[in-house]
Scaffold this active site. Structure first.
Site, mmCIF file in Angstrom:
data_model
loop_
_atom_site.group_PDB
_atom_site.id
_atom_site.type_symbol
_atom_site.label_atom_id
_atom_site.label_comp_id
_atom_site.label_asym_id
_atom_site.label_seq_id
_atom_site.Cartn_x
_atom_site.Cartn_y
_atom_site.Cartn_z
ATOM 1 N N PHE A 213 2.848 8.301 4.478
ATOM 2 C CA PHE A 213 4.098 8.592 4.763
ATOM 3 C C PHE A 213 5.253 7.975 3.921
ATOM 4 O O PHE A 213 6.418 7.948 3.936
ATOM 5 C CB PHE A 213 4.452 8.340 5.924
ATOM 6 C CG PHE A 213 3.852 9.061 7.233
ATOM 7 C CD1 PHE A 213 4.346 10.468 7.212
ATOM 8 C CD2 PHE A 213 2.733 8.530 7.796
ATOM 9 C CE1 PHE A 213 3.654 11.153 8.254
ATOM 10 C CE2 PHE A 213 2.199 9.335 8.864
ATOM 11 C CZ PHE A 213 2.445 10.612 8.904
ATOM 12 N N GLY B 201 0.698 -1.242 -0.007
ATOM 13 C CA GLY B 201 -0.034 0.110 -0.033
ATOM 14 C C GLY B 201 0.787 1.145 -0.060
ATOM 15 O O GLY B 201 1.983 1.130 -0.022
ATOM 16 N N ASP C 134 -2.781 9.946 14.145
ATOM 17 C CA ASP C 134 -3.592 9.645 12.760
ATOM 18 C C ASP C 134 -4.194 8.645 13.001
ATOM 19 O O ASP C 134 -4.250 7.358 12.244
ATOM 20 C CB ASP C 134 -2.428 9.574 11.748
ATOM 21 C CG ASP C 134 -3.059 9.791 10.394
ATOM 22 O OD1 ASP C 134 -4.162 10.189 10.099
ATOM 23 O OD2 ASP C 134 -2.309 9.648 9.274
#
Ligand SMILES: *[C@@H]1O[C@H](CO)[C@@H](O)[C@H](O)[C@H]1NC(C)=O
Ligand SMILES: *[C@@H]1O[C@H](CO)[C@@H](O)[C@H](O)[C@H]1NC(C)=O
Ligand SMILES: *[C@@H]1O[C@H](CO)[C@@H](O)[C@H](O)[C@H]1NC(C)=O
Ligand SMILES: *[C@@H]1O[C@H](CO)[C@@H](O)[C@H](O)[C@H]1NC(C)=O
Ligand SMILES: *[C@@H]1O[C@H](CO)[C@@H](O)[C@H](O)[C@H]1NC(C)=O
Ligand SMILES: *[C@@H]1O[C@H](CO)[C@@H](O)[C@H](O)[C@H]1NC(C)=O
Ligand SMILES: *[C@@H]1O[C@H](CO)[C@@H](O)[C@H](O)[C@H]1NC(C)=O
Length: 661
Positions: A351, A347, A465
């Site tokens: 970042f 994926g 996050d």
């Protein structure tokens, strides 16, 4: 129901008031870009890249209400931004940048070059444009009456400026003027201020290291009321000409009816280092060809050996020696991932890219995340932190096994999670959806992982996050939080307490967007959004039509008001769910979404509520008495408020509340 929703959304957003935002870097900014414009990895808004005769636009995505609806007077406003114009050659450049107030975001009819992407030959100067702009013009166009190739001007509906002046600033009062070169490549500050009472528009320019000059560079007496539309878009436009030039905006703040917040220069993203020219064709094509030929032609292993050595070189500095065990060799990771081939790509996150790998000796399955990091600054602290985070052990956290550092890249090695991330099981017609039992277990797991980060570890770790796509499922479908602490990589500025806002829209607490400070309470807010998405099977924000978003928390809230909160659950759950638990999760989601951090529970309480050790407080006693709705998602959703500007909020609030009871 749709009507009620609209009213609800209107109510929620009108409380947010006049548009007011600050972006110190644009990584999470609410912008709409077109043309060449892009936001770079480290958060620069790059309006143009090195392409000739092109333009780029970037607009704040929501419309801005610009005039009083009672008397049609344009509001006062103020804005400040930092820009840099970086040309290929020191003395030549493209055409410049304009700050724009426009009735439309669609400037596709604008031409590049001297028109700065704003106008074209046929509409330049036409009063039906309703465009006000401040130009930073770097080429002299005689047909536009430009005074020189380095000036600032105020433009109304066209590029023949109403007033202009050579770039520079008044040092101490009006007698001492200091020139500035717009194309120096150095960042500079601009302030644009308009006072609707005085009817004056001022523009001030300064280098970033001097305080705002008292005397503005330009001062134009003007009444904007007949010129601009009721609702406008604000943003930037830029164009290149025949010389390669990059136009950057580093930070921007804007406020209607008030003074825009000053930018903190130390918090702005860094410009790419100068002098690092793109490698020429020789190096990118010629050299590898030559070396390949050498390898094959001479057959001497020497060249190959050197290249190989360089290919696998990783960096170790003295300070890292103590982290020995947690360091991986680049070569091992390269082998493990079969050369970081796309085939092994698991994926791509905010970042960096994540690859699957199998470590050569231990045969352990791992996930390797490649994070590029443009500056070396802060790397040391960050690595120290990563290593300390590597010592975190909890069954609901994705274990960080170690790291590898190489040039401007950091590779992080994690336990491999065979079932991927939770979001895949929630949205977009998943192959498999999770049952309620599984979901509830994931929720409880993530809550305890987050509680561990906040309270049980030797230092407080703020995740920053939390969201479904950062929750990974292990072999037994346990939820594990990933990516914790990573956001810190971007934080090691001068003041460790304030940061660029890293996170995801829809999960960001209002005070987080406003102050840039992430706290355990901002994590709780994100966790609330996560609860709602898991229970409803919907994302926190879903775009439904242009300018129309479904905001999940508002939707759930509207169901709650009607006493039907259970009905908002994911229909994919079917009939196999525990009503009491679904209700608990939805109510808790609302509780965590409170716009006032003081009213959000701590993760310790969240865990207790989920375990049903503590009864959930009565939402009606909490949320609504303190000045109406507290579940506001003001930031970024002003569209709705603007659609119904003249309605009286308080009366709507009252009727809504009485209906809800
Ligand atoms: C500039 O951006 C355009 C559009 O995004 C892209 O097609 C082009 O390759 C870029 N050019 C350079 C030199 O990066
Ligand atoms: C117009 O209305 C605003 C309030 O919406 C008020 O502040 C302003 O003073 C008014 N201006 C004039 C010229 O009446
Ligand atoms: C000029 O721009 C306007 C507004 O964007 C557009 O409608 C028009 O077609 C353009 N004209 C030309 C000649 O490109
Ligand atoms: C200005 O634009 C309008 C609408 O596009 C057009 O009808 C009008 O003729 C233009 N005026 C001038 C002076 O070109
Ligand atoms: C500043 O710029 C102006 C206009 O280009 C020029 O006439 C003047 O000599 C410059 N002053 C200094 C000190 O360089
Ligand atoms: C604009 O500048 C003038 C002259 O320095 C000053 O008197 C006025 O207050 C300024 N207005 C704004 C809105 O900054
Ligand atoms: C802006 O206002 C003018 C006149 O008030 C109107 O003709 C025009 O359609 C408006 N533009 C947009 C895009 O709403």
């Amino acid at each position: 129901m749709f009507f009620r929703l609209a009213v609800l959304v209107l109510l929620v957003n009108s409380i947010a008031g006049d548009v007011n935002f600050i972006y110190q870097g644009f990584r999470q900014a609410n912008l709409i870009l077109d043309g060449l414009a892009e936001v770079t990895f480290n958060g620069l808004l790059k309006l143009t890249n090195d392409t000739r005769q092109q333009k780029g636009h970037a607009f704040y995505s929501s419309p801005v209400k610009f005039k009083s609806s009672t008397n049609g007077t344009a509001f006062s406003f103020s804005t400040t931004f930092v820009f840099a114009i970086v040309p290929e050659y020191p003395t030549l450049s493209g055409h410049g940048i304009a700050f724009v107030i426009s009735p439309t975001r669609d400037l596709s009819g604008g031409l590049a070059s001297q028109f700065l992407g704003l106008f074209n030959e046929s509409n330049n100067g036409n009063s039906s444009n309703h465009v006000v702009a401040v130009e930073l013009d770097t080429i002299q166009n005689k047909e536009l009456n430009d005074i020189d190739d380095n000036h600032v001007g105020i433009d109304i509906n066209g590029l023949k400026s109403e007033v202009s002046h050579g770039a520079g600033y008044y040092v101490n009062g009006p007698d001492q003027f200091s020139n500035l070169t717009l194309i120096s490549g150095r960042p500079m500050l601009v302030w644009v201020e308009y006072d609707s009472l005085e009817q004056i528009m001022n523009v001030t320019l300064a280098p970033i290291n001097v305080p705002k000059p008292k005397v503005p560079l330009l001062s134009l007496p003007i009444d904007l009321s007949p010129l601009v539309n009721d609702t406008v878009y604000v943003g930037f436009s830029s164009s290149t000409g025949s010389v390669l030039t990059s136009h950057y905006i580093l930070g921007w703040s804007f406020m209607i009816n008030g003074k825009a917040e000053e930018l903190d220069i130390s918090q702005l993203p860094k410009l790419p280092r100068r002098g690092t020219k793109q490698p020429t064709k020789f190096w990118t094509i010629g050299m590898p060809l030559i070396s390949l030929t050498l390898v094959f032609a001479t057959g001497s292993g020497m060249v190959y050996f050197i290249r190989r050595k360089r290919k696998f070189a990783d960096e170790v500095e003295d300070w890292e020696l103590e982290y020995g065990p947690q360091r991986f060799k680049y070569k091992d990771l390269y082998v493990a991932t079969k050369g970081f081939k796309d085939k092994g790509l698991l994926g791509t996150g905010g970042f960096g890219r994540v690859y699957k790998g199998v470590l050569p000796t231990s045969k352990l399955e791992v996930a390797v995340k490649r994070v590029s990091h443009e500056s070396r600054q802060g790397m040391r602290e960050f690595v120290a932190e990563i290593v300390s985070i590597g010592r975190l052990r909890h069954r609901n956290l994705v274990q960080l096994l170690g790291y590898c550092r190489r040039k401007t890249e950091l590779l992080l090695v994690y336990d491999y999670m065979p079932n991927g991330s939770l979001d895949k099981y929630l949205y977009d017609e998943p192959m498999v959806t999770l049952t309620w039992r599984q979901r509830f277990r994931v929720i409880k797991g993530v809550a305890s992982g987050l509680f561990y980060l906040h309270e049980e570890w030797e230092q407080v770790v703020v995740h920053r996050d939390v969201k479904a796509s950062n929750v990974l499922l292990d072999g037994e479908l346990n939820g594990r939080l990933g990516d914790f602490g990573l956001a810190r990589l971007y934080d090691h500025g001068t003041d460790p307490r304030t940061t660029h806002v890293v996170g995801t829209l829809g999960y960001l607490a209002p005070e987080h967007t406003r102050t840039g400070k992430a706290t355990t309470k901002t994590d709780v807010f994100s966790f609330g959004a996560f609860l709602l998405e898991v229970a409803c099977g919907r994302r926190p924000i879903e775009q439904q039509a242009e300018n129309e978003n479904m905001i999940l928390v508002d939707l759930v809230y509207s169901f709650w008001l009607r006493g039907e909160i259970l009905e908002v659950r994911d229909p994919k759950l079917g009939t196999d769910f525990v009503a009491e638990e679904v209700e608990l999760v939805l109510n808790l989601g609302l509780l965590c979404s409170n716009s006032d951090p003081r009213f959000r529970p701590s993760m310790r309480q969240v865990v207790q509520y989920l375990e049903m050790d503590l009864p959930l407080p009565d939402l009606s006693a909490l949320g609504l008495t303190a000045g109406g709705l507290t579940f506001t998602h003001g930031e970024g959703f002003d569209d709705f408020a603007l659609s119904y500007p003249s309605l009286d909020t308080s009366s709507v609030a009252e009727s809504l509340l009485s209906e809800g009871r």
